[in-house]
Design a protein around this motif. Structure first.
Motif, short mmCIF file in Angstrom:
data_model
loop_
_atom_site.label_atom_id
_atom_site.label_comp_id
_atom_site.label_asym_id
_atom_site.label_seq_id
_atom_site.Cartn_x
_atom_site.Cartn_y
_atom_site.Cartn_z
N VAL A 91 -28.39 -43.85 18.49
CA VAL A 91 -27.30 -44.15 17.04
C VAL A 91 -27.57 -45.80 16.88
N ASN A 92 -28.46 -46.61 17.87
CA ASN A 92 -28.78 -48.65 17.46
C ASN A 92 -29.94 -48.93 16.02
N LYS A 93 -30.74 -46.92 16.40
CA LYS A 93 -31.25 -46.95 15.37
C LYS A 93 -30.71 -46.54 14.04
N PHE A 94 -30.06 -46.10 13.43
CA PHE A 94 -29.53 -46.47 12.69
C PHE A 94 -28.09 -47.05 12.47
N LYS A 95 -27.86 -48.76 12.94
CA LYS A 95 -27.01 -49.40 13.30
C LYS A 95 -28.63 -50.78 13.28
N ASP A 96 -29.56 -50.34 13.06
CA ASP A 96 -30.51 -51.97 13.25
C ASP A 96 -30.54 -51.73 11.77
N LEU A 97 -31.01 -50.62 10.34
CA LEU A 97 -31.24 -50.74 9.72
C LEU A 97 -30.31 -51.33 8.85
N GLY A 98 -29.37 -52.01 9.40
CA GLY A 98 -28.34 -52.80 8.06
C GLY A 98 -27.49 -52.21 7.45
N ILE A 99 -27.39 -51.09 7.41
CA ILE A 99 -26.63 -49.91 6.12
C ILE A 99 -25.24 -50.29 7.19
N PRO A 100 -23.78 -50.09 5.64
CA PRO A 100 -23.26 -50.39 6.55
C PRO A 100 -22.55 -48.96 6.72
N ILE A 101 -21.85 -48.64 8.15
CA ILE A 101 -21.78 -47.31 8.94
C ILE A 101 -20.27 -46.98 8.66
N TYR A 102 -19.42 -46.26 8.96
CA TYR A 102 -18.01 -45.82 8.75
C TYR A 102 -17.91 -44.70 9.53
N TYR A 103 -17.50 -44.98 9.88
CA TYR A 103 -16.92 -44.35 11.24
C TYR A 103 -15.58 -43.22 11.01
N PHE A 104 -15.78 -41.83 11.05
CA PHE A 104 -14.75 -41.05 11.70
C PHE A 104 -14.20 -40.45 12.99
N VAL A 105 -13.00 -40.23 12.74
CA VAL A 105 -12.37 -39.18 14.00
C VAL A 105 -13.55 -37.93 13.93
N ASN A 106 -13.86 -37.37 14.95
CA ASN A 106 -13.94 -36.17 15.05
C ASN A 106 -13.34 -35.45 16.63
N SER A 107 -12.85 -34.23 16.27
CA SER A 107 -11.38 -33.89 17.07
C SER A 107 -12.66 -32.97 18.08
N SER A 108 -13.89 -32.63 17.61
CA SER A 108 -14.40 -32.11 18.61
C SER A 108 -15.12 -32.95 20.01
N LYS A 109 -14.71 -34.44 19.48
CA LYS A 109 -14.65 -35.04 20.67
C LYS A 109 -13.06 -34.97 21.89
N ILE A 110 -12.46 -34.91 21.32
CA ILE A 110 -10.54 -34.99 21.80
C ILE A 110 -10.39 -34.25 22.30
N THR A 111 -10.01 -32.72 21.59
CA THR A 111 -9.55 -31.61 22.41
C THR A 111 -10.30 -30.70 21.96
N ARG A 112 -9.46 -29.32 22.06
CA ARG A 112 -10.22 -27.83 22.28
C ARG A 112 -8.68 -27.59 21.62
N LEU A 113 -7.42 -28.39 21.48
CA LEU A 113 -5.76 -27.17 21.33
C LEU A 113 -6.33 -27.39 20.38
#
Length: 375
Positions: A52-74
């Motif tokens: 993840v940090n390698k992407f950040k180190d590129l200095g590009i804008p990163i936009y994060y969205f919410v991923n349902s797989s991280k949160i719930t199985r309902l």
């Protein structure tokens, strides 16, 4: 040119690695790049965070969205979160106003389609089915002859809108680590220095064929077994049980012959391996084989997707029929006992990888495709 890369999540996968290499290459070519992702899906160890940090180190804008797989199985909550994610990504794209969207995760390609933004998608594996989430792109990038055929026959693309661009890897794999660096890593994981090292790099899951390699090792005569040590480099996807593998290792009395190394940057270990085996039952392309070839490993792989685009059997690598552990064992016996054959294949494999499978070539061909679509 402003390019938005869509990546569902960052993980220890060829898709994430390929997206990172593509982003680096595009920036090097002077293009503007933004990344839209949910970040890392699972964090089994710090190496995922490092990715993840390698992407950040590129200095590009990163936009994060919410991923349902991280949160719930309902199911009901998942539907709500997925809709919210769609709104987030759509707003990001409307804010960024990219000239081109590249859906590195194919099932995200319906979003630029709905927004009427020109886009390409990469078909990483020939099992995806036509559906609302996978509409026709302005062009689809295929990464092997198998995915090319699948795009034409199953996804109804015409040849004019299909472009095969073979994956490339960073040329850092062609620069050997120092003996001191190699010895330090081997010592850290108690890997013997006096054995022929056979490596398998990949997530620990049945698809990657670890059990096929274990069975192949069990078939070897003792004169071969005593000369080798096997390294499994990789972690489970999210902590799944691996008794399907450890039980087989124990049943064949091979525990002392195998070391498990959690997922980490494979560079130094490639340099330590004499032989790299990729016994996958199914692949997208098999970046591991190219990384190993460029690192001057004697590379052996199953004849799954990408194999015949990478290797001339017996010249710059070795191929065996998918799931045929006896055939793999016979190949291993040859290269274990014949150091000259092992070295010859390793050297020719490196030349092949540096000639045909560099990140620079992949980025150049991808950029040419973007420009063709926009013109």
């Amino acid at each position: 040119m402003k390019i938005a890369l869509l990546l569902s999540h960052i993980s220890q996968s060829g898709v994430s690695t390929n997206t990172l290499d593509l982003a680096r290459g595009l920036i090097k070519e002077g293009e503007q790049v933004v990344l839209i992702t949910s970040g890392s899906m699972y964090n089994e160890n710090k190496e995922i965070d490092n990715l993840v940090n390698k992407f950040k180190d590129l200095g590009i804008p990163i936009y994060y969205f919410v991923n349902s797989s991280k949160i719930t199985r309902l199911r009901w909550l998942k539907i709500f979160i997925d809709f919210y994610s769609f709104l987030q990504i759509s707003l990001f794209l409307l804010k960024v106003k990219p000239d081109m969207v590249h859906a590195c995760s194919p099932y995200m390609s319906f979003i630029p389609k709905l927004l009427r933004i020109k886009f390409v998608t990469t078909l990483h594996i020939p099992i995806l089915k036509p559906c609302f989430r996978l509409p026709q792109a302005n062009s689809i990038i295929t990464i092997s002859r198998e995915t090319q055929k699948y795009a034409l026959t199953e996804l109804d693309y015409c040849l004019e809108n299909t472009k095969m661009i073979l994956h490339g890897v960073d040329e850092k794999f062609g620069v050997r680590s120092t003996s001191h660096e190699i010895e330090n890593v081997l010592s850290k994981f108690s890997i013997p220095l006096d054995k022929i090292l056979i490596g398998l790099v990949g997530t620990i899951e049945p698809r990657k064929g670890h059990d096929i390699l274990v069975q192949a090792i069990s078939f070897l005569p003792n004169e071969c077994k005593t000369r080798i040590h096997v390294v499994f480099l990789g972690s489970t996807i999210h902590g799944e049980d691996i008794t399907w593998l450890t039980d087989q290792i124990n049943a064949n009395d091979l525990k002392k012959n195998i070391t498990f190394v959690p997922y980490r940057d494979p560079k130094i270990l490639y340099d330590a391996f004499d032989i790299c085996v990729m016994p996958s039952r199914m692949e997208a392309f098999g970046l591991v084989a190219i990384e190993a070839m460029m690192s001057e490993c004697c590379t052996i792989r199953s004849n799954t997707e990408g194999a015949y685009d990478q290797i001339i059997d017996g010249v710059d690598g070795l191929l065996f029929e998918n799931e045929d552990s006896l055939a793999l064992s016979n190949i291993l016996k040859k290269v274990i006992l014949d150091a000259d054959l092992r070295t010859s294949i390793a050297k020719k494999g490196k030349i092949k990888a540096l000639d045909y499978f560099t990140k620079e070539r992949m980025v150049r061909e991808t950029l040419d495709l973007y420009k063709k679509i926009l013109n």
